[in-house]
Design an enzyme around this catalytic site. Structure first.
Site, mmCIF file in Angstrom:
data_model
loop_
_atom_site.group_PDB
_atom_site.id
_atom_site.type_symbol
_atom_site.label_atom_id
_atom_site.label_comp_id
_atom_site.label_asym_id
_atom_site.label_seq_id
_atom_site.Cartn_x
_atom_site.Cartn_y
_atom_site.Cartn_z
ATOM 1 N N ARG A 52 0.841 -1.207 0.000
ATOM 2 C CA ARG A 52 0.000 0.000 0.000
ATOM 3 C C ARG A 52 0.872 1.252 0.000
ATOM 4 O O ARG A 52 0.523 2.258 -0.634
ATOM 5 C CB ARG A 52 -0.940 -0.005 1.208
ATOM 6 C CG ARG A 52 -1.954 1.137 1.160
ATOM 7 C CD ARG A 52 -3.002 1.032 2.243
ATOM 8 N NE ARG A 52 -2.419 1.122 3.565
ATOM 9 C CZ ARG A 52 -3.086 0.895 4.701
ATOM 10 N NH1 ARG A 52 -4.366 0.546 4.657
ATOM 11 N NH2 ARG A 52 -2.492 0.989 5.869
ATOM 12 N N ARG A 100 10.500 26.508 -0.275
ATOM 13 C CA ARG A 100 9.047 26.381 -0.357
ATOM 14 C C ARG A 100 8.493 26.837 -1.704
ATOM 15 O O ARG A 100 8.700 27.980 -2.129
ATOM 16 C CB ARG A 100 8.378 27.182 0.763
ATOM 17 C CG ARG A 100 6.876 26.944 0.829
ATOM 18 C CD ARG A 100 6.209 27.681 1.985
ATOM 19 N NE ARG A 100 4.792 27.356 2.055
ATOM 20 C CZ ARG A 100 3.858 27.932 1.281
ATOM 21 N NH1 ARG A 100 4.194 28.873 0.417
ATOM 22 N NH2 ARG A 100 2.589 27.557 1.359
ATOM 23 N N HIS A 102 4.954 25.357 -4.212
ATOM 24 C CA HIS A 102 3.950 24.293 -4.307
ATOM 25 C C HIS A 102 4.348 23.215 -5.306
ATOM 26 O O HIS A 102 4.100 22.039 -5.089
ATOM 27 C CB HIS A 102 2.584 24.864 -4.701
ATOM 28 C CG HIS A 102 1.922 25.614 -3.586
ATOM 29 N ND1 HIS A 102 2.415 26.791 -3.077
ATOM 30 C CD2 HIS A 102 0.795 25.345 -2.873
ATOM 31 C CE1 HIS A 102 1.622 27.223 -2.105
ATOM 32 N NE2 HIS A 102 0.627 26.364 -1.966
ATOM 33 N N LYS A 149 -2.875 6.927 1.502
ATOM 34 C CA LYS A 149 -2.543 7.091 2.922
ATOM 35 C C LYS A 149 -1.533 8.230 3.091
ATOM 36 O O LYS A 149 -0.331 8.004 3.253
ATOM 37 C CB LYS A 149 -2.023 5.780 3.512
ATOM 38 C CG LYS A 149 -2.084 5.745 5.036
ATOM 39 C CD LYS A 149 -2.023 4.334 5.559
ATOM 40 C CE LYS A 149 -1.980 4.254 7.075
ATOM 41 N NZ LYS A 149 -3.177 4.756 7.746
ATOM 42 N N GLU A 182 -16.051 5.701 6.682
ATOM 43 C CA GLU A 182 -15.133 4.979 7.576
ATOM 44 C C GLU A 182 -14.918 5.822 8.817
ATOM 45 O O GLU A 182 -15.530 6.881 8.977
ATOM 46 C CB GLU A 182 -13.802 4.697 6.860
ATOM 47 C CG GLU A 182 -13.062 5.955 6.432
ATOM 48 C CD GLU A 182 -11.742 5.670 5.725
ATOM 49 O OE1 GLU A 182 -11.108 4.642 5.986
ATOM 50 O OE2 GLU A 182 -11.344 6.522 4.893
ATOM 51 N N LEU A 207 -9.968 4.501 2.931
ATOM 52 C CA LEU A 207 -8.667 3.844 2.894
ATOM 53 C C LEU A 207 -8.919 2.335 2.886
ATOM 54 O O LEU A 207 -9.674 1.829 3.726
ATOM 55 C CB LEU A 207 -7.835 4.228 4.121
ATOM 56 C CG LEU A 207 -6.440 3.614 4.100
ATOM 57 C CD1 LEU A 207 -5.547 4.327 3.101
ATOM 58 C CD2 LEU A 207 -5.811 3.627 5.477
HETATM 59 N N1 PDD Z 1 -4.977 4.338 10.516
HETATM 60 N N2 PDD Z 1 -9.093 4.298 7.598
HETATM 61 C C1 PDD Z 1 -8.322 5.317 8.019
HETATM 62 C C2 PDD Z 1 -8.736 6.713 7.717
HETATM 63 C C3 PDD Z 1 -7.125 5.040 8.710
HETATM 64 O O1 PDD Z 1 -6.339 6.061 9.102
HETATM 65 C C4 PDD Z 1 -6.771 3.702 8.993
HETATM 66 C C5 PDD Z 1 -5.503 3.345 9.713
HETATM 67 C C6 PDD Z 1 -7.615 2.680 8.548
HETATM 68 C C7 PDD Z 1 -7.307 1.223 8.776
HETATM 69 O O2 PDD Z 1 -6.247 0.791 7.959
HETATM 70 P P1 PDD Z 1 -5.296 -0.413 8.388
HETATM 71 O O3 PDD Z 1 -6.181 -1.551 8.703
HETATM 72 O O4 PDD Z 1 -4.455 -0.647 7.205
HETATM 73 O O5 PDD Z 1 -4.533 0.052 9.603
HETATM 74 C C8 PDD Z 1 -8.766 3.014 7.845
HETATM 75 C C9 PDD Z 1 -3.677 4.179 11.113
HETATM 76 C C10 PDD Z 1 -3.596 3.013 12.028
HETATM 77 C C11 PDD Z 1 -3.269 5.493 11.747
HETATM 78 O O6 PDD Z 1 -3.427 6.505 11.080
HETATM 79 O O7 PDD Z 1 -2.778 5.490 12.886
#
Ligand code: PDD
Length: 286
Positions: A52, A100, A102, A149, A182, A207
């Site tokens: 990922r 800096r 963008h 992410k 989520e 995510l």
């Molecule tokens: N967060 N959705 C969001 C917005 C997240 O930030 C996360 C994980 C998940 C779950 O993803 P995974 O199962 O791959 O951890 C879903 C991490 C743990 C964090 O930001 O600390």
């Protein structure tokens, strides 16, 4: 024992670790990250997390400064040097440090790679799961690519803080059509009246959680029915059970939503059952 972090090729005391004030993650949140669970000294689902990370990098046209093999070595070294048995490792890659502007820095600007580890408390996490957590709902005001992410997490931070101030642990984010996408830092699930697991499809609105993917596999192995579709807040209120999933929480039962009891108001058997077998299915990487 002092904590040790990794910054651009060096292992240094966590307290002394730092990056440039010109770093693009500091200036623009121009970075990506992963959080991986350490369980019994092993990195859980490391392969999925690193895949990922690569996808996030590709989507943002960011060059990873180390290959998968090197990243694995760094993470292992951090687990060892910090003597983490149970806890997490955090890995972040940014578009580097540059004056800096963008637009992307000139080609060849080295990416920044930072990683650190922290110890968790397995007993405290179990106690929390047995008690269950409270969740509140709020509008999903994030950008249209939460499938990447990135460290650009301001809406998530605000949501989580609002939850905390309301005495809840997590915030469930509601899209413009009234569906739960989520959580602020986790994926959202319900168990419907027929006992089926329901969770938002892994499209660009959420995510695609590594824990979520593992749970889909576990549910299939246990013969549980899963429907990947968006559900509304009303469906969640009427659900038998609800829970969240993520690398930091694994499977965490939700016992209240916006102050209303979910199911009996106690953690559900499906959620606790999935939690109990999680590490039997989620492999440590080689
Ligand atoms: N967060 N959705 C969001 C917005 C997240 O930030 C996360 C994980 C998940 C779950 O993803 P995974 O199962 O791959 O951890 C879903 C991490 C743990 C964090 O930001 O600390």
């Amino acid at each position: 024992m002092s904590r040790i972090a990794y910054v651009n090729g060096r292992y240094i005391r966590h307290a002394d670790a730092g990056v440039s004030i010109d770093d693009r993650a500091f200036l623009f949140a121009d970075g990506i990250y992963e959080v991986i669970e350490v369980f019994g000294g092993e990195l859980i689902d490391e392969t999925g997390h690193l895949a990922r990370l690569e996808r996030s990098a590709r989507e943002l046209r960011l060059n990873l400064p180390a290959g998968e093999g090197a990243l694995r070595l760094i993470l292992r070294e951090l687990v060892a040097r910090n003597r983490v048995t149970d806890g997490h490792v955090y890995l972040q890659v940014t578009r580097g440090a540059a004056r800096r502007d963008h637009v992307f820095p000139r080609a060849g600007t080295p990416a920044t790679l930072v990683a650190f580890a922290h110890r968790g408390d397995r007993a405290a996490a179990e106690a929390k799961a047995q008690a269950g957590i409270k969740v509140i709902s709020m509008p999903d005001i994030r950008w249209k690519r939460p499938d990447i992410k990135t460290t650009s997490l301001l809406p998530n931070v605000l949501a989580k803080q609002q939850a905390r101030e309301a005495g809840a642990y997590e915030a469930w984010l509601i899209d413009s059509k009234g569906y739960v996408t989520e959580g602020a830092s986790s994926n959202a699930w319900i168990v419907d009246e027929e006992g089926a697991l329901v969770t938002h499809p892994a499209d660009s609105a959420i995510l695609s959680g590594i824990t979520r993917a593992r749970l889909l596999q576990i549910a299939a192995a246990k013969g549980l029915r899963v429907i990947e579709r968006a559900f509304t807040l009303d469906e969640a209120f009427a659900a038998r059970e609800a829970f969240i999933s993520g690398a930091t929480t694994l499977v965490m039962p939700v016992v209240a939503l916006d102050g209303r009891k979910i199911g009996s108001g106690a953690p559900g058997s499906v959620a606790l059952g999935l939690r109990a077998v999680f590490h039997d299915f989620a492999p440590a990487s080689p």
